[in-house]
Design an enzyme around this catalytic site. Structure first.
Site, PDB file in Angstrom:
ATOM      1  N   GLN A  96     -11.704   2.796  35.910  1.00  0.00           N
ATOM      2  CA  GLN A  96     -12.387   3.381  34.980  1.00  0.00           C
ATOM      3  C   GLN A  96     -13.527   2.279  33.830  1.00  0.00           C
ATOM      4  O   GLN A  96     -13.636   2.288  33.109  1.00  0.00           O
ATOM      5  CB  GLN A  96     -10.835   2.855  34.349  1.00  0.00           C
ATOM      6  CG  GLN A  96      -9.586   2.968  34.561  1.00  0.00           C
ATOM      7  CD  GLN A  96      -8.128   2.887  34.305  1.00  0.00           C
ATOM      8  OE1 GLN A  96      -8.412   2.563  33.223  1.00  0.00           O
ATOM      9  NE2 GLN A  96      -6.748   3.209  34.385  1.00  0.00           N
ATOM     10  N   HIS A 164      -8.450  -0.148  32.831  1.00  0.00           N
ATOM     11  CA  HIS A 164      -7.639  -0.754  31.020  1.00  0.00           C
ATOM     12  C   HIS A 164      -8.680  -1.843  30.355  1.00  0.00           C
ATOM     13  O   HIS A 164      -8.721  -2.049  29.639  1.00  0.00           O
ATOM     14  CB  HIS A 164      -6.091  -1.265  30.896  1.00  0.00           C
ATOM     15  CG  HIS A 164      -5.753  -0.404  31.996  1.00  0.00           C
ATOM     16  ND1 HIS A 164      -3.938  -1.123  31.941  1.00  0.00           N
ATOM     17  CD2 HIS A 164      -5.437   0.668  32.322  1.00  0.00           C
ATOM     18  CE1 HIS A 164      -3.475   0.246  32.513  1.00  0.00           C
ATOM     19  NE2 HIS A 164      -3.903   1.424  32.770  1.00  0.00           N
ATOM     20  N   GLU A 256       2.549   5.977  23.772  1.00  0.00           N
ATOM     21  CA  GLU A 256       2.283   6.399  22.338  1.00  0.00           C
ATOM     22  C   GLU A 256       1.275   6.585  21.406  1.00  0.00           C
ATOM     23  O   GLU A 256       0.535   6.684  22.151  1.00  0.00           O
ATOM     24  CB  GLU A 256       2.836   4.857  22.588  1.00  0.00           C
ATOM     25  CG  GLU A 256       3.564   4.077  23.115  1.00  0.00           C
ATOM     26  CD  GLU A 256       4.014   2.045  23.221  1.00  0.00           C
ATOM     27  OE1 GLU A 256       4.692   1.663  24.001  1.00  0.00           O
ATOM     28  OE2 GLU A 256       3.182   1.324  22.271  1.00  0.00           O
ATOM     29  N   TYR A 266       3.093  -4.495  19.115  1.00  0.00           N
ATOM     30  CA  TYR A 266       3.942  -3.591  19.403  1.00  0.00           C
ATOM     31  C   TYR A 266       4.446  -3.590  20.486  1.00  0.00           C
ATOM     32  O   TYR A 266       4.732  -2.336  21.255  1.00  0.00           O
ATOM     33  CB  TYR A 266       2.832  -1.889  19.453  1.00  0.00           C
ATOM     34  CG  TYR A 266       2.566  -2.215  17.952  1.00  0.00           C
ATOM     35  CD1 TYR A 266       2.655  -1.152  17.490  1.00  0.00           C
ATOM     36  CD2 TYR A 266       1.322  -3.093  17.084  1.00  0.00           C
ATOM     37  CE1 TYR A 266       2.487  -0.741  15.727  1.00  0.00           C
ATOM     38  CE2 TYR A 266       1.139  -3.142  16.239  1.00  0.00           C
ATOM     39  CZ  TYR A 266       1.986  -1.501  15.098  1.00  0.00           C
ATOM     40  OH  TYR A 266       1.350  -1.339  13.840  1.00  0.00           O
ATOM     41  N   TYR A 277       5.515   0.884  37.455  1.00  0.00           N
ATOM     42  CA  TYR A 277       4.958   1.043  38.295  1.00  0.00           C
ATOM     43  C   TYR A 277       6.055   1.475  39.734  1.00  0.00           C
ATOM     44  O   TYR A 277       5.461   1.862  40.690  1.00  0.00           O
ATOM     45  CB  TYR A 277       3.705   1.751  38.724  1.00  0.00           C
ATOM     46  CG  TYR A 277       2.899   2.233  38.539  1.00  0.00           C
ATOM     47  CD1 TYR A 277       3.214   3.984  37.733  1.00  0.00           C
ATOM     48  CD2 TYR A 277       1.590   2.023  36.726  1.00  0.00           C
ATOM     49  CE1 TYR A 277       2.623   4.190  37.398  1.00  0.00           C
ATOM     50  CE2 TYR A 277       1.358   2.744  36.073  1.00  0.00           C
ATOM     51  CZ  TYR A 277       1.447   4.263  35.903  1.00  0.00           C
ATOM     52  OH  TYR A 277       0.788   4.791  34.944  1.00  0.00           O
TER      53      TYR A 277
END
Length: 386
Positions: A96, A164, A256, A266, A277
């Protein structure tokens, strides 16, 4: 044994159910085709990740492998004039990671500053996101260069892996620089104030820490933090009232949309509306009211990416609505707000992954579509149907 005989009533009932199912399928098929906008392809790019419009209407488009394009839009893709911007930082491409967001300073017309985010390599194969600012100097050939590039923020610590990063950036109405810093698939740093992973970051435009940040007195990276307990935050936008909204990918379920408030937690990875997972349960937000719950969540997931809150007049009925690009859902999701409440109002099937959403100076919506295998991507313009 005698075969079962259908009564007329049963046969009629079954026919009604069958017909109803066919009608529902037909309606879904019609809804899928009947988009409330015209989609026009306006260019092709290699793994596009982000875009931003400059005051003169030209468009900057980042490509994940480490390229920045300057686009003077024409009436058709063939009429576009596309130039290269040099002077980019070296990016750690893979998974990513790569070149990320690009955003002009609010006073760009005066100072020419742009801010870029990217994955940066460290020692021993470790990586982390970084944000740099530079002066964009345009040339007479349709391109330009980033000059005096300086890193003003880094994820701490750098860690292993290629997932991420987050690193979406935005300027708020307060003139501050806001950065989404995802938890790099390491879970617990999202709750660790000795790390700035899994946090929403608020800085001055030079990278220094505002004195009124909620944890400024704690010093270190904690001073950068506005909120904590986030997973993979890939969208950030302010509404007309100055409220900050953020969307993030949940684990297996539980994507979200959050209203970001000063100093709030949060909950990730302590709570989530999804599960790990590997099948392990994560308690839902409702079990731990001390954590901030999302204003909207999705299971099955939409895989949210870019986020914009529409303020134009071209789509007058959508003023104040948010639009989220969906990756695995290959969709554009429209969100309606009622004060601080939010709900999905519509989901438009776009056929491919939507990485980024922006509002153009013409009031149209602009999307970046990408391919999961990195084979290419498209710039799309959405204009009103009819």
């Amino acid at each position: 044994m005698k075969p079962h005989l259908l009564t007329v009533a049963c046969a009629t009932a079954l026919l009604a159910v069958f017909s109803s199912g066919c009608r529902a399928q037909d309606e879904r098929a019609q809804d899928k085709k009947a988009l409330p906008f015209v989609v026009t392809e306006m260019g092709q790019f290699q793994e596009p990740w982000a875009m931003t419009f400059l005051p003169d209407g030209r468009l900057l488009v980042s490509e994940k492998k480490g390229a920045l394009k300057l686009v003077a839009l024409g009436a058709t893709p063939a009429a576009n004039k596309v130039g290269d911007v040099s002077g980019l930082p070296v990016v750690a491409y893979g998974g990513q990671g790569g070149f990320g967001d690009v955003v002009p300073h609010p006073q760009f017309a005066r100072d020419g500053l742009v801010y870029v985010s990217y994955a940066e390599a460290g020692e021993d194969g470790l990586r982390g996101a970084a944000v740099a600012r530079a002066k964009l100097v345009l040339d007479d050939k349709g391109g330009g260069a980033l000059r005096d590039l300086a890193v003003i923020w880094r994820q701490v610590p750098k860690v292993s892996g290629e997932g991420h990063y987050g690193h979406r950036i935005a300027f708020g109405p307060d003139g501050k620089l806001w950065i989404t810093s995802s938890e790099r698939q390491k879970f617990t740093p999202a709750q660790d104030m000795q790390s700035n992973l899994g946090k929403i970051i608020r800085l001055n435009d030079d990278g220094s820490v505002p004195a009124d940040n909620p944890f400024a007195k704690d010093g270190g990276v904690a001073a950068q933090v506005w909120s904590l307990g986030h997973r993979n935050a890939l969208g950030i936008a302010f509404d007309a009232q100055g409220r900050l909204w953020e969307n993030e990918m949940g684990p297996k379920g539980g994507d979200e949309l959050n209203l970001i408030e000063r100093g709030r937690n949060y909950g990730y990875p302590v709570v989530s509306n999804g599960d790990h997972y590997d099948g392990r349960d994560i308690p839902d937000h409702s079990t731990r009211p001390e954590f901030e719950a999302p204003k909207a969540s999705w299971n099955p997931v939409i895989s949210p990416a870019g986020l914009v809150i529409y303020s134009g007049k071209t789509f007058a009925d959508w003023q104040g609505d948010a639009f989220i690009g969906g990756l695995s859902s290959k969709s554009l999701v429209r969100i309606e707000f009622d004060g601080t409440r939010a709900r999905e109002a519509a989901r438009y099937d776009m056929g491919e992954r939507i990485r980024e959403v922006e509002q153009g100076p013409d009031g149209n919506l602009w999307l970046l579509q990408d391919q999961k295998d990195g084979s290419g991507g498209k710039l799309l313009k959405l204009s009103p149907a009819g």
